[in-house]
Design a protein around this motif. Sequence first.
Motif, PDB file in Angstrom:
ATOM      1  N   VAL A   1      -2.556   6.771  67.904  1.00 38.08           N
ATOM      2  CA  VAL A   1      -1.553   7.311  69.326  1.00 38.08           C
ATOM      3  C   VAL A   1      -0.903   6.197  69.004  1.00 38.08           C
ATOM      4  N   VAL A   2       1.000   6.649  68.508  1.00 33.43           N
ATOM      5  CA  VAL A   2       1.861   6.282  67.814  1.00 33.43           C
ATOM      6  C   VAL A   2       2.839   6.224  68.942  1.00 33.43           C
ATOM      7  N   PRO A   3       3.378   4.450  68.880  1.00 39.50           N
ATOM      8  CA  PRO A   3       4.242   4.425  70.667  1.00 39.50           C
ATOM      9  C   PRO A   3       5.833   4.744  70.268  1.00 39.50           C
TER      10      PRO A   3
ATOM     11  N   LEU B   1       6.637  13.745  64.091  1.00 39.11           N
ATOM     12  CA  LEU B   1       6.159  12.068  63.856  1.00 39.11           C
ATOM     13  C   LEU B   1       5.334  12.373  62.491  1.00 39.11           C
ATOM     14  N   LEU B   2       4.613  11.417  61.607  1.00 35.48           N
ATOM     15  CA  LEU B   2       4.268  10.915  61.163  1.00 35.48           C
ATOM     16  C   LEU B   2       2.525  10.601  61.389  1.00 35.48           C
ATOM     17  N   LEU B   3       1.578  12.025  60.785  1.00 38.69           N
ATOM     18  CA  LEU B   3       0.230  11.620  60.684  1.00 38.69           C
ATOM     19  C   LEU B   3      -0.349  11.609  59.772  1.00 38.69           C
ATOM     20  N   GLY B   4      -2.062  11.325  60.383  1.00 43.56           N
ATOM     21  CA  GLY B   4      -3.234  11.202  59.372  1.00 43.56           C
ATOM     22  C   GLY B   4      -3.466   9.721  58.894  1.00 43.56           C
ATOM     23  N   SER B   5      -1.757   8.689  59.628  1.00 35.14           N
ATOM     24  CA  SER B   5      -1.856   7.659  58.572  1.00 35.14           C
ATOM     25  C   SER B   5      -2.004   6.115  60.146  1.00 35.14           C
ATOM     26  N   SER B   6      -2.650   5.260  60.004  1.00 35.36           N
ATOM     27  CA  SER B   6      -2.108   4.510  60.973  1.00 35.36           C
ATOM     28  C   SER B   6      -1.339   3.378  60.407  1.00 35.36           C
ATOM     29  N   ASN B   7      -0.163   3.621  59.120  1.00 24.97           N
ATOM     30  CA  ASN B   7       0.390   2.992  58.948  1.00 24.97           C
ATOM     31  C   ASN B   7       1.703   3.179  59.645  1.00 24.97           C
ATOM     32  N   VAL B   8       2.168   4.030  61.151  1.00 27.33           N
ATOM     33  CA  VAL B   8       3.336   4.418  61.823  1.00 27.33           C
ATOM     34  C   VAL B   8       3.429   3.586  62.664  1.00 27.33           C
ATOM     35  N   ASP B   9       4.729   2.744  62.816  1.00 21.51           N
ATOM     36  CA  ASP B   9       4.649   1.485  63.453  1.00 21.51           C
ATOM     37  C   ASP B   9       5.311   2.402  64.757  1.00 21.51           C
TER      38      ASP B   9
ATOM     39  N   ASP C   1      -0.456  11.219  69.370  1.00 22.38           N
ATOM     40  CA  ASP C   1      -1.737  10.959  68.291  1.00 22.38           C
ATOM     41  C   ASP C   1      -1.537  11.438  66.992  1.00 22.38           C
ATOM     42  N   ASN C   2      -1.055  10.538  66.217  1.00 26.27           N
ATOM     43  CA  ASN C   2      -1.391  11.086  65.083  1.00 26.27           C
ATOM     44  C   ASN C   2      -2.477  11.757  63.633  1.00 26.27           C
TER      45      ASN C   2
ATOM     46  N   ASN D   1       4.150  22.983  58.138  1.00 21.84           N
ATOM     47  CA  ASN D   1       3.814  21.624  57.868  1.00 21.84           C
ATOM     48  C   ASN D   1       4.331  20.357  58.578  1.00 21.84           C
ATOM     49  N   ASP D   2       5.543  21.151  59.774  1.00 21.11           N
ATOM     50  CA  ASP D   2       6.107  20.437  60.790  1.00 21.11           C
ATOM     51  C   ASP D   2       5.485  20.049  62.142  1.00 21.11           C
ATOM     52  N   ASN D   3       5.241  18.076  62.078  1.00 19.75           N
ATOM     53  CA  ASN D   3       3.887  18.941  63.189  1.00 19.75           C
ATOM     54  C   ASN D   3       4.900  18.955  64.397  1.00 19.75           C
ATOM     55  N   ASN D   4       6.960  19.277  64.956  1.00 15.64           N
ATOM     56  CA  ASN D   4       6.802  19.181  65.794  1.00 15.64           C
ATOM     57  C   ASN D   4       7.008  21.133  66.367  1.00 15.64           C
TER      58      ASN D   4
END
Length: 368
Positions: free
Chosen positions: A336-338, A128-136, A331-332, A179-182
């Motif tokens: 909350v990224v679909p 997951l890409l974190l801390g940004s709303s620019n992830v679709d 949730d990043n 730093n890898d969210n997984n």
Amino acid sequence: MHAGGAARLRTVTLAVLTLSLTAAATGCGNDSGGQGGEVTVGIALPTRKQTRWIADGNNMEKLFKEQGYKTDKQYADDSVDKQVEQVEEMIDRGDKLLIIGAVDGFELGDALQKAARAGVKVIAYDRLLLGSSNVDYYASFDNYAVGKLQARYIIDKLGLKKGGNAGPYNIELFAGDANDNNVRGFFSGAMDQLDEFIKDGQLEVPSQQMRLSQVTTYKWQAEIARETMTTRLDDFYKGGSTVDAVLAPNDGIARGLIEALKKHDYGTAAKPMPIITGQDAETESVNEIIAGEQSMTVYKDTRKLAEVAVKMAQDILSGKQPEINNREGNDNGNKVVPAYLLAPVSVDKSNYKKLLVDSGYIKASDLN
Ligand code: GAL
């Protein structure tokens, strides 16, 4: 989302695959040389160190090409700076959509903002890409389930039962890059299973390294895990005490741990290998499973993940709503990224042939 999630995911996955196969068979949508035209999709991947990422890249490239899209694939060699640069260049070159497997989910914020301003949609791939709303959208596996499968394997093989009095068995814990969210999902999935047995004394952790912050492995480097294991064996396993199980987060790290264990004479009749988990079903580790050195791996069919991501991309590019099976769980920090999450599968000596060889994931000729 987790209880019973795997079964549910499997059902949904099957439905999706059936749908896309039907679409392919009836030629609907994707015939007449594909639909991509001159559209280029940027594929930014973190590393070539784990063979899975090479497969991910090749699989997506192949599927996009079949659909008539061009691809712009880049590997960041685990460098955040390199990945930021690669993603920015993709936007500058006019790539219409980006699929990003992040080196560090937090570090791409500015590049993602640049993408949004340019109208370029972004799919977070695997991580997951974190801390940004620019992830679709987010396409991945159920990471929590990965850790759960690893821990359940250890619990089953040691014969631990709720309220039982097995052991005490010695276990050592390892995790991937901080730093890898997984990694958080993997580790909590595992510890939610193991904790009760540590509390009731059926499991003991001689090194006392039990918190995620104590057991992460910089950039998933197997050599670092090998050194850490060597130190733990030297410091905490004196006077004949041995390690019975090791929670290894992925195959690369498992191989590093096995090296350290062999140097300490494990793998002999007098001192058998501990139970060692893994992840990614890499050929080298499946060979170690066959040889009885690694116990299991978690198989994440990267072909299916590529299919999901490519289908998502196609839908987005043609103005359709991509299929989602997890709306709330990712949730990043900013949004909350679909997501579409696939189910991981536990593999050991007993089922690798059926799951990995018969399915064509690994060639029989590459195995010992
Ligand atoms: C994780 C990924 C795993 C493994 C690991 C090391 O993010 O989900 O499958 O490959 O990275 O690269």
